[in-house]
Design a protein around this motif. Sequence first.
Motif, PDB file in Angstrom:
ATOM      1  N   LYS A  53      -7.556   2.311  -2.847  1.00  0.00           N
ATOM      2  CA  LYS A  53      -8.265   3.561  -2.574  1.00  0.00           C
ATOM      3  C   LYS A  53      -7.407   4.757  -2.987  1.00  0.00           C
ATOM      4  O   LYS A  53      -7.898   5.698  -3.605  1.00  0.00           O
ATOM      5  CB  LYS A  53      -8.619   3.659  -1.100  1.00  0.00           C
ATOM      6  CG  LYS A  53      -9.408   4.891  -0.760  1.00  0.00           C
ATOM      7  CD  LYS A  53      -9.796   4.932   0.703  1.00  0.00           C
ATOM      8  CE  LYS A  53     -10.559   6.218   0.994  1.00  0.00           C
ATOM      9  NZ  LYS A  53     -10.884   6.371   2.391  1.00  0.00           N
ATOM     10  N   GLU A  65     -13.932  -3.218  -0.550  1.00  0.00           N
ATOM     11  CA  GLU A  65     -13.601  -1.834  -0.175  1.00  0.00           C
ATOM     12  C   GLU A  65     -12.699  -1.177  -1.224  1.00  0.00           C
ATOM     13  O   GLU A  65     -12.927  -0.051  -1.643  1.00  0.00           O
ATOM     14  CB  GLU A  65     -12.907  -1.805   1.184  1.00  0.00           C
ATOM     15  CG  GLU A  65     -12.554  -0.416   1.665  1.00  0.00           C
ATOM     16  CD  GLU A  65     -11.778  -0.436   2.976  1.00  0.00           C
ATOM     17  OE1 GLU A  65     -11.252   0.622   3.340  1.00  0.00           O
ATOM     18  OE2 GLU A  65     -11.691  -1.487   3.625  1.00  0.00           O
ATOM     19  N   GLY A  66     -11.686  -1.881  -1.660  1.00  0.00           N
ATOM     20  CA  GLY A  66     -10.774  -1.339  -2.665  1.00  0.00           C
ATOM     21  C   GLY A  66     -11.415  -1.240  -4.042  1.00  0.00           C
ATOM     22  O   GLY A  66     -11.130  -0.333  -4.810  1.00  0.00           O
ATOM     23  N   THR A 104       0.503   4.087  -2.855  1.00  0.00           N
ATOM     24  CA  THR A 104       0.199   5.478  -2.497  1.00  0.00           C
ATOM     25  C   THR A 104       1.199   6.428  -3.139  1.00  0.00           C
ATOM     26  O   THR A 104       0.823   7.496  -3.624  1.00  0.00           O
ATOM     27  CB  THR A 104       0.179   5.645  -0.963  1.00  0.00           C
ATOM     28  OG1 THR A 104      -0.831   4.786  -0.430  1.00  0.00           O
ATOM     29  CG2 THR A 104      -0.119   7.071  -0.562  1.00  0.00           C
ATOM     30  N   PRO A 118       0.807  -1.216   0.000  1.00  0.00           N
ATOM     31  CA  PRO A 118       0.000   0.000   0.000  1.00  0.00           C
ATOM     32  C   PRO A 118       0.844   1.273   0.000  1.00  0.00           C
ATOM     33  O   PRO A 118       0.451   2.274  -0.581  1.00  0.00           O
ATOM     34  CB  PRO A 118      -0.852  -0.105   1.266  1.00  0.00           C
ATOM     35  CG  PRO A 118      -0.347  -1.256   2.038  1.00  0.00           C
ATOM     36  CD  PRO A 118       0.537  -2.065   1.157  1.00  0.00           C
ATOM     37  N   GLU A 176      -6.267  -0.306   0.932  1.00  0.00           N
ATOM     38  CA  GLU A 176      -5.682   1.015   1.161  1.00  0.00           C
ATOM     39  C   GLU A 176      -4.984   1.545  -0.099  1.00  0.00           C
ATOM     40  O   GLU A 176      -5.167   2.692  -0.498  1.00  0.00           O
ATOM     41  CB  GLU A 176      -4.685   0.949   2.316  1.00  0.00           C
ATOM     42  CG  GLU A 176      -4.020   2.265   2.645  1.00  0.00           C
ATOM     43  CD  GLU A 176      -2.951   2.129   3.725  1.00  0.00           C
ATOM     44  OE1 GLU A 176      -2.061   2.979   3.761  1.00  0.00           O
ATOM     45  OE2 GLU A 176      -3.019   1.171   4.519  1.00  0.00           O
TER      46      GLU A 176
END
Length: 80
Positions: free
Chosen positions: A51, A76-77, A23, A19, A48
């Motif tokens: 997202k 969620e992702g 990011t 993650p 994470e």
Amino acid sequence: LRVNAVLTSLDVGVNKIGPTGATAIADALRVNEVLTELNIGGNEIGPEGAKAVGEALAANRVLTNLDLSWNNIGDEGATA
């Protein structure tokens, strides 16, 4: 990637960037204006990282091909 004016395709698949790496790539995608293809498949980015990438895509207008396969992003992702 932030200052890249030439590279149009990047394959960092299966490099365990996690993650944190996703990011960092997402931060660069927000300002990159030439990258059209990105493979970050198989990097364990999880929800994470997915997202972060999803949010960056809202600002990126040139990326047309994105591979997020084999990253265990879950529901969620996937909705990010």
